[in-house]
Design a protein around this motif. Structure first.
Motif, short mmCIF file in Angstrom:
data_model
loop_
_atom_site.label_atom_id
_atom_site.label_comp_id
_atom_site.label_asym_id
_atom_site.label_seq_id
_atom_site.Cartn_x
_atom_site.Cartn_y
_atom_site.Cartn_z
N LEU A 1 44.64 6.40 71.54
CA LEU A 1 44.84 6.18 70.10
C LEU A 1 43.50 6.17 69.36
N GLY A 2 42.48 5.55 69.94
CA GLY A 2 41.16 5.54 69.32
C GLY A 2 40.58 6.94 69.23
N PHE A 3 40.80 7.76 70.26
CA PHE A 3 40.32 9.14 70.24
C PHE A 3 41.04 9.94 69.17
N LEU A 4 42.34 9.73 69.02
CA LEU A 4 43.12 10.43 67.99
C LEU A 4 42.63 10.06 66.59
N ILE A 5 42.35 8.80 66.37
CA ILE A 5 41.84 8.36 65.06
C ILE A 5 40.47 8.99 64.79
N LEU A 6 39.63 9.06 65.80
CA LEU A 6 38.31 9.68 65.63
C LEU A 6 38.43 11.16 65.28
N VAL A 7 39.34 11.87 65.95
CA VAL A 7 39.56 13.29 65.65
C VAL A 7 40.08 13.45 64.22
N LEU A 8 40.99 12.57 63.79
CA LEU A 8 41.51 12.65 62.42
C LEU A 8 40.40 12.43 61.40
#
Length: 79
Positions: A30-37
């Motif tokens: 989830l943290g990686f997804l937020i960073l990509v967003l």
């Protein structure tokens, strides 16, 4: 006779060295997804700002011809 005390070592604490346990330094998906967003959002903002900056004029000063015309029309009140 003076007695000397030997310092006793501090009692052994928990095995966790300052919060750096087994999961220290790992991130969740989830943290990686937020960073990509965030990166995608920044890319769109840079793209939009570039478009807006290209539309700006070279200078915001009024051209010399147009600035002189109102002064000439005010000088002829008789017409």
């Amino acid at each position: 006779m003076a007695q000397t005390q030997t310092p006793t070592p501090p009692p052994a604490g928990p095995a966790d060295p300052g919060g750096q346990g087994e999961d220290f330094g790992k991130s969740s998906p989830l943290g990686f997804l937020i960073l990509v967003l965030f990166f995608v959002a920044v890319a769109f903002l840079v793209r939009s700002m570039t478009k807006h900056l290209k539309r700006l004029p070279e200078s915001f000063d009024p051209p010399a011809e147009k600035a002189a015309e109102p002064a000439e029309s005010e000088a002829k009140p008789g017409k």
